[in-house]
Design a protein around this motif. Structure first.
Motif, PDB file in Angstrom:
ATOM      1  N   UNK A 250     -12.018   2.671  -1.259  1.00 24.74           N
ATOM      2  CA  UNK A 250     -10.000   3.608  -1.113  1.00 24.74           C
ATOM      3  C   UNK A 250      -9.578   3.076  -2.308  1.00 24.74           C
ATOM      4  N   UNK A 251      -9.137   1.342  -2.907  1.00 26.76           N
ATOM      5  CA  UNK A 251      -8.949   1.730  -4.653  1.00 26.76           C
ATOM      6  C   UNK A 251      -9.381   2.488  -5.317  1.00 26.76           C
ATOM      7  N   UNK A 252     -10.172   3.219  -5.872  1.00 23.92           N
ATOM      8  CA  UNK A 252     -10.830   3.867  -6.891  1.00 23.92           C
ATOM      9  C   UNK A 252     -10.286   5.653  -6.334  1.00 23.92           C
ATOM     10  N   UNK A 253     -10.487   6.201  -4.785  1.00 19.28           N
ATOM     11  CA  UNK A 253     -10.101   7.418  -4.525  1.00 19.28           C
ATOM     12  C   UNK A 253      -8.782   7.765  -4.613  1.00 19.28           C
ATOM     13  N   UNK A 254      -7.684   6.615  -3.664  1.00 13.72           N
ATOM     14  CA  UNK A 254      -6.670   7.074  -3.055  1.00 13.72           C
ATOM     15  C   UNK A 254      -5.213   7.217  -4.074  1.00 13.72           C
ATOM     16  N   UNK A 255      -4.605   8.489  -4.367  1.00 17.00           N
ATOM     17  CA  UNK A 255      -3.546   8.267  -4.834  1.00 17.00           C
ATOM     18  C   UNK A 255      -2.455   7.087  -4.917  1.00 17.00           C
ATOM     19  N   UNK A 256      -1.883   6.909  -3.573  1.00 16.87           N
ATOM     20  CA  UNK A 256      -1.375   6.034  -2.863  1.00 16.87           C
ATOM     21  C   UNK A 256      -1.662   4.168  -3.377  1.00 16.87           C
ATOM     22  N   UNK A 257      -0.276   3.445  -4.368  1.00 19.12           N
ATOM     23  CA  UNK A 257      -1.045   1.888  -4.836  1.00 19.12           C
ATOM     24  C   UNK A 257      -1.494   1.654  -3.664  1.00 19.12           C
TER      25      UNK A 257
ATOM     26  N   UNK B 237       2.520  10.236   3.764  1.00 18.55           N
ATOM     27  CA  UNK B 237       3.669  10.088   3.236  1.00 18.55           C
ATOM     28  C   UNK B 237       3.563   8.359   2.756  1.00 18.55           C
ATOM     29  N   UNK B 238       2.475   7.970   2.967  1.00 19.81           N
ATOM     30  CA  UNK B 238       2.441   6.256   2.400  1.00 19.81           C
ATOM     31  C   UNK B 238       2.866   6.279   1.443  1.00 19.81           C
ATOM     32  N   UNK B 239       3.624   4.636   1.324  1.00 20.71           N
ATOM     33  CA  UNK B 239       4.352   4.324  -0.361  1.00 20.71           C
ATOM     34  C   UNK B 239       3.167   3.219  -0.878  1.00 20.71           C
ATOM     35  N   UNK B 240       2.208   2.765   0.167  1.00 22.53           N
ATOM     36  CA  UNK B 240       1.916   1.905  -0.173  1.00 22.53           C
ATOM     37  C   UNK B 240       0.223   1.462   0.575  1.00 22.53           C
ATOM     38  N   UNK B 241      -0.848   1.062   0.834  1.00 20.44           N
ATOM     39  CA  UNK B 241      -1.863   0.724   1.233  1.00 20.44           C
ATOM     40  C   UNK B 241      -2.442  -0.566   1.294  1.00 20.44           C
ATOM     41  N   UNK B 242      -1.836  -1.122   2.494  1.00 21.13           N
ATOM     42  CA  UNK B 242      -2.387  -2.887   2.540  1.00 21.13           C
ATOM     43  C   UNK B 242      -3.518  -2.908   2.910  1.00 21.13           C
ATOM     44  N   UNK B 243      -4.384  -3.359   2.408  1.00 23.97           N
ATOM     45  CA  UNK B 243      -6.521  -3.480   3.710  1.00 23.97           C
ATOM     46  C   UNK B 243      -6.293  -5.724   2.904  1.00 23.97           C
TER      47      UNK B 243
END
Length: 147
Positions: free
Chosen positions: A135-142, A109-115
Motif C-alpha cells: 500500500x505504501x509503495x503503490x497508493x496515490x493517497x497518503x 475519495x479518501x484523503x488518508x489511509x491508516x493501517x
C-alpha cells in the motif's frame, strides 16, 4: 485538513490500535471515517492451497468470515457514534488485500489511509510479504502506518 480517512482493519489488537488512532484523528479534524475489512476468498482447489471441500461448505465458511468482519466493523461504527465520528463501513472480498485497500481509498475519495504494520523483518517479511509495504509503495493517497 482531512475529510475522509480510510482505516484498514483485520480485527487484530495491532489493527485495533490503528482504528483508535484513526478515530482520534477523524474527531480532531472533523473527518468521516471509512472502516474497511478485506476478507479473502476460500481456496477452491488444492493448487490454491486448500483441500477439496464441498461448495456448500466453502459458502458457509465465507459467510462466517463475512459475519465476523461485519461484527468488527459494527463495533467500530458504534465506537464512532459514541465519540461523534461518522463511520461508514465496507467489506471487500478479495485475495489481493493491498490492492483492495488502495481501490477502496480511490473509490471513496479518501484523503488518508491508516493501517497497522506487523513489523515483520528479515525472512518472515520475505516469506509472508507485506500488505502495508505494498500500500505504501503503490497508493496515490497518503498512508499513515502504526506499529
Amino acid at each position: 485538513m482531512y475529510e475522509k480517512i480510510l482505516v484498514a482493519t483485520d480485527g487484530s489488537p495491532l489493527s485495533d490500535k490503528a482504528v483508535s488512532h484513526a478515530m482520534d484523528l477523524a474527531k480532531l479534524t472533523g473527518a468521516s471515517l471509512i472502516a474497511l475489512k478485506v476478507i479473502p476468498r476460500y481456496p477452491r482447489s488444492y493448487l490454491e492451497g486448500g483441500a477439496t471441500v464441498e461448495l456448500s461448505e466453502i459458502k458457509r465458511i465465507e459467510a462466517q468470515w463475512t459475519e465476523q468482519a461485519q461484527a468488527v466493523l459494527d463495533k467500530i461504527k458504534a465506537d464512532g457514534k459514541a465519540v461523534g465520528v461518522k463511520v461508514k463501513t465496507s467489506i471487500a472480498k478479495s485475495d489481493l488485500i493491498a490492492e483492495s485497500i488502495i481501490a477502496a481509498a480511490d473509490k471513496q475519495n479518501a484523503d488518508l489511509i491508516i493501517m497497522a504494520s506487523h513489523g515483520r523483518k528479515g525472512i518472515k517479511r520475505l516469506l509472508l510479504g507485506s500488505e502495508t509495504q505494498h500500500v505504501l509503495t503503490h497508493s496515490q493517497v497518503p498512508v499513515l502506518v502504526l506499529r
